[in-house]
Motif scaffolding. Structure first.
Motif, PDB file in Angstrom:
ATOM      1  N   LEU B  13       0.852  -1.193   0.000  1.00 62.78           N
ATOM      2  CA  LEU B  13       0.000   0.000   0.000  1.00 62.78           C
ATOM      3  C   LEU B  13       0.883   1.236   0.000  1.00 62.78           C
ATOM      4  N   ARG B  14       0.393   2.302  -0.622  1.00 61.12           N
ATOM      5  CA  ARG B  14       1.104   3.581  -0.584  1.00 61.12           C
ATOM      6  C   ARG B  14       0.389   4.475   0.430  1.00 61.12           C
ATOM      7  N   VAL B  15       1.092   4.836   1.487  1.00 61.25           N
ATOM      8  CA  VAL B  15       0.458   5.611   2.554  1.00 61.25           C
ATOM      9  C   VAL B  15       0.237   7.049   2.091  1.00 61.25           C
ATOM     10  N   VAL B  16      -0.988   7.529   2.258  1.00 61.92           N
ATOM     11  CA  VAL B  16      -1.349   8.891   1.883  1.00 61.92           C
ATOM     12  C   VAL B  16      -1.331   9.781   3.122  1.00 61.92           C
ATOM     13  N   SER B  17      -1.765   9.237   4.280  1.00 61.32           N
ATOM     14  CA  SER B  17      -1.620   9.944   5.557  1.00 61.32           C
ATOM     15  C   SER B  17      -1.512   8.905   6.664  1.00 61.32           C
ATOM     16  N   GLU B  19      -2.068   9.652  10.233  1.00 62.88           N
ATOM     17  CA  GLU B  19      -3.014   9.837  11.337  1.00 62.88           C
ATOM     18  C   GLU B  19      -4.174  10.688  10.875  1.00 62.88           C
ATOM     19  N   PRO B  20      -5.317  10.136  10.551  1.00 63.29           N
ATOM     20  CA  PRO B  20      -5.612   8.705  10.528  1.00 63.29           C
ATOM     21  C   PRO B  20      -4.946   8.030   9.329  1.00 63.29           C
ATOM     22  N   LEU B  21      -4.861   6.714   9.387  1.00 62.72           N
ATOM     23  CA  LEU B  21      -4.221   5.975   8.305  1.00 62.72           C
ATOM     24  C   LEU B  21      -5.094   5.993   7.049  1.00 62.72           C
ATOM     25  N   ASN B  22      -4.517   6.489   5.976  1.00 66.03           N
ATOM     26  CA  ASN B  22      -5.141   6.392   4.660  1.00 66.03           C
ATOM     27  C   ASN B  22      -4.079   5.889   3.700  1.00 66.03           C
ATOM     28  N   ALA B  23      -4.403   4.902   2.908  1.00 68.50           N
ATOM     29  CA  ALA B  23      -3.389   4.289   2.053  1.00 68.50           C
ATOM     30  C   ALA B  23      -4.068   3.736   0.814  1.00 68.50           C
ATOM     31  N   GLU B  24      -3.358   3.865  -0.317  1.00 70.77           N
ATOM     32  CA  GLU B  24      -3.977   3.396  -1.560  1.00 70.77           C
ATOM     33  C   GLU B  24      -3.283   2.149  -2.082  1.00 70.77           C
ATOM     34  N   THR B  25      -4.030   1.379  -2.850  1.00 68.63           N
ATOM     35  CA  THR B  25      -3.481   0.153  -3.416  1.00 68.63           C
ATOM     36  C   THR B  25      -2.528   0.504  -4.550  1.00 68.63           C
ATOM     37  N   VAL B  26      -1.572  -0.386  -4.791  1.00 69.54           N
ATOM     38  CA  VAL B  26      -0.630  -0.217  -5.897  1.00 69.54           C
ATOM     39  C   VAL B  26      -1.241  -0.961  -7.083  1.00 69.54           C
ATOM     40  N   PHE B  41      -7.165  -0.815  -0.458  1.00 69.90           N
ATOM     41  CA  PHE B  41      -6.970   0.566   0.009  1.00 69.90           C
ATOM     42  C   PHE B  41      -7.685   0.791   1.345  1.00 69.90           C
ATOM     43  N   ILE B  42      -7.127   1.686   2.146  1.00 72.10           N
ATOM     44  CA  ILE B  42      -7.669   1.968   3.482  1.00 72.10           C
ATOM     45  C   ILE B  42      -8.082   3.430   3.543  1.00 72.10           C
ATOM     46  N   ARG B  43      -9.331   3.662   3.936  1.00 70.71           N
ATOM     47  CA  ARG B  43      -9.829   5.031   4.076  1.00 70.71           C
ATOM     48  C   ARG B  43     -10.413   5.191   5.468  1.00 70.71           C
TER      49      ARG B  43
END
Lengths: 348, 348
Positions: B13-17, B19-26, B41-43
Motif C-alpha cells: 500500500l502507498r500511505v497517503v496519511s 493519522e488517521p491511516l489512509n493508504a492506496e493500493t498499488v 486501500f484503506i480510508r
C-alpha cells in the motif's frame, strides 16, 4: 521457491500427512465463496520441488516453445473462481478402510485462479495433426509406494479438454502469486475435474499421438469396479454441511443449517437435508452462484422435532440428474466417495 | 479489536496519511478480480475505534433490535464481489489543487464481502410508515478540520437503497473475518456507491422521518457546481491502466496494455485507448465480469507507431451511456475526478 511450512496452524488446516505435506481445510471456518490461501487444502504427492526453470511445450507441434514467467504474463489472461477437490476426499469414511491419504471431507476448497488460457499457448505451438492427448509434467518427483522408478508427477488430458478456454496455466491465486505449496509459480487448473488433473509446478506440456499410460494416469486415479477400470474425470456431485458442527449441542429452537454443494458435471440445482435417516427431506435454499465451476452455498431453516441425538445428512442433485448417493460406493483405491455423511448433533 | 499497522509495507500500500491511516493500493500489483486484503486501500476519517459492542436498530421501527455478532451470523448470508472506490480517488491530479487526502488513482479495490442482507434486519425491526431514510453510524469519532463538535462518522441512505437485497451488513472480506482497518467486525457495504456510504464499524442503524443533514452527508461528499450542491451516490465510470506503468521504457514491438474498468451506474461496455492524445482510439477487449458490482479487466494489444515519448489514455463508457471525461471537472472538494489520466511511456 521457498519451502512450504511443514506445520500449518491447526486452526487453518488439518494435517493428514507431513511428508509429503497433505492437509485439509476446516470446512466449519468457510464463509463466502473463496477459501483464503492459508486455509486452502494442500495435496502433494512428493516433496515440494526446489526449482522451476520455465515451461517447455513440444511433442507433435510445428513450433516447440520454451516459456518463462514473463512470456506467460505477456499473454492474455483470464480469472475464474474454481472449486478444486481431491478425488480421495471422503476416503476416511470407507468401510472397510482403504490405503491412501485419510481425508475426511476437507480436501476441497475454492479460489480465484488467474492465468493464461491453455489454448492460446497450444495455438502458438501449432499443434500438428495426429495429436490425441496433451501431457502435463510437474517439477515434483519421487518414488510412489511399491514402484521402483523415480517418476515425475504427470497426467494427460484429451485434446478437446486441453483446448477448452477455461483450462488455465495459472500463476495467481486469489490475486497473489501462486504459492509453492499450491503449485507455484505455475500450475494447470482444469475446472470441473478432480484435482489430480490440475498438475502443479508445471514444467512440460507435450502433444501426444497415443494415450498416456503413466502411473498417475493408469494405475492411480482410476476406479476399479468388477472387471472394468474407469478413469476419474469430472467431480461427482456432493453437498457438505459446515454448520452446525458434528457433536454440537443445540437448544430445541430454529437453527440455520449451512453448507456448500458442487458438481463437475452440471450446476447443482437441489440440496435436501434429512434429520431422520432419509424418511423426511427438507429442501434447502441455494445462494447465488459466482461461477459454474465454484461451489455454491446453501442454507436451511431447521426446527428440531424432538430432543436427543439427531443425525443430519445433506444430499445434492445436479442439473444433469446426478444424485449424491446415501450409501458408499466402495472401491479399492477409495476415490469419489461422495456418500452423504452423517452429522450427529444433540438437541436439548 | 487490535490496532491496525500504521506503516503497511510500501509494496502493498502507498500511505497517503498516517493519522488517521489512509493508504492506496498499488494498481500495478493487481491481478485477477479480487484485491488481497493487505493490498486493499484503506480510508479512515478518524483513528480506529477501540471497541464495538453490538448493533442497535431503532428509530421509526415497531421492534427495536440489539444485535450481537452471533445474532448477525445466525441470519441468512450473502456473498458479493464489490468494487469500493473512494469519492476522492484521482483528487491529486486536480489543478488547481484542492484540500483533502491526495489520492492518486489507487483509492479503489475489490473484495468478496459476506454478510447479512440489510433488508432482512430492517424487516425484523418492522419499519413503521413515515420512514424516508436510514441512518448508519460508526464507532469511530473525532473532530473534522474546522468543526468544533466531536462527531461520529455517519451517513444515510434513501429507504429504497437500504432495502435493496445487495446492501449488506458485512462481517467477512475475502473469506476472512472483516479486519479492523476495513471496518470490522461489521460494516455496511453499499454496492455501486462511492465508499463513504459503506459505513465502517457500524454500531447504529435508525429509520428517520426526515433526511439526515450531518457533516459527512451535507457538508462533505457533495459536489458544488455553480449554485447547486449534488450529493455523491453512484460511482462514476472510469478505466485505469495497470500495465505498462508510468515512465516504463518499452521496446518498439507489440505490447499488451492491461487495466480495469467500472461504473456504479451500469456495466461498462467499452474501453478505448489512445496513444496520441485522442486523435486515434483503439477499442480494448473486456474480460469476463464476475459480478455487476466488481471492476472488469480489459486488455489491448498495442504496437507503438513510433519511438519516443508516448502518452497513453484509457476511457471507459458504460451501458447507460456515461462516458469518462477527457478533461477534469474541477470541484472545490475534489470528488469524482474521473478524467482519463495521462500515462507517459518511452518507446525505444
Amino acid at each position: 521457491m521457498r519451502a512450504a511450512r511443514s506445520h500449518p496452524p491447526e486452526s487453518d488446516l488439518r494435517v493428514v500427512s507431513h511428508e509429503p505435506l497433505n492437509a485439509e481445510t476446516v470446512l466449519s471456518s468457510q464463509v463466502g465463496i473463496l477459501t483464503p490461501i492459508q486455509r486452502f487444502f494442500i495435496r502433494n504427492h512428493f516433496a515440494l520441488p526446489s526449482k522451476w526453470s520455465g515451461l517447455r511445450v513440444d511433442g507433435l507441434v510445428g513450433r516447440p516453445l520454451s516459456l518463462t514467467m514473463s512470456d506467460l504474463k505477456a499473454l492474455p489472461s483470464r480469472s475464474v473462481a474454481v472449486t478444486l477437490e481431491c478425488a480421495g476426499n471422503g476416503r476416511s469414511t470407507l468401510e472397510p478402510a482403504v490405503p491412501g491419504e485419510q481425508w475426511d471431507l476437507g480436501a476441497v476448497s475454492t479460489a480465484e485462479w488467474t492465468g493464461v488460457p491453455l489454448p492460446l499457448v497450444l495455438q502458438q505451438a501449432d499443434i500438428a495433426s495426429g495429436g490425441v492427448e496433451v501431457l502435463f509434467e510437474g517439477a515434483d518427483d519421487g518414488r510412489p509406494p511399491g514402484l521402483s522408478d523415480l517418476i515425475h508427477f504427470a497426467r494427460s488430458l484429451p485434446i478437446d479438454k486441453a483446448l477448452h478456454g477455461d483450462t488455465l496455466l495459472a500463476y495467481a491465486m486469489n490475486g497473489k502469486p501462486l504459492p509453492p505449496e499450491h503449485g507455484g509459480p505455475v500450475r494447470l487448473v482444469v475446472p470441473g475435474w478432480y484435482g489430480m488433473a490440475s498438475v502443479k509446478w508445471l514444467t512440460h506440456v507435450a502433444i501426444l499421438s497415443d494415450p498416456f499410460k503413466g502411473y498417475y494416469q493408469a494405475d492411480r486415479y482410476v476406479i476399479h469396479h468388477d472387471d472394468t477400470v474407469r478413469p476419474l474425470q469430472a467431480i461427482e456431485v456432493r453437498a457438505v454441511i459446515v454448520s452446525p458442527r458434528a457433536h454440537d449441542v443445540l437448544p430445541r429452537r430454529r437453527h440455520r443449517i449451512r453448507g456448500y454443494c458442487w458438481s463437475g458435471h452440471a450446476p447443482v440445482d437441489r440440496v435436501d437435508v434429512t434429520d431422520d435417516g432419509g424418511t423426511t427431506w427438507y429442501q434447502a435454499r441455494l445462494l447465488d452462484a459466482v461461477s459454474v465451476y465454484a461451489w455454491r452455498p446453501w442454507e436451511l431453516e431447521w426446527h428440531p422435532r424432538s430432543a436427543g441425538r439427531t443425525v443430519l445428512h445433506a444430499r445434492a442433485t445436479d442439473a444433469a440428474g446426478h444424485e449424491q448417493p446415501l450409501r458408499q460406493r466402495w472401491n479399492s483405491l477409495g476415490y469419489a466417495n461422495t456418500a452423504a455423511q452423517p452429522l450427529p448433533v444433540t438437541v436439548v
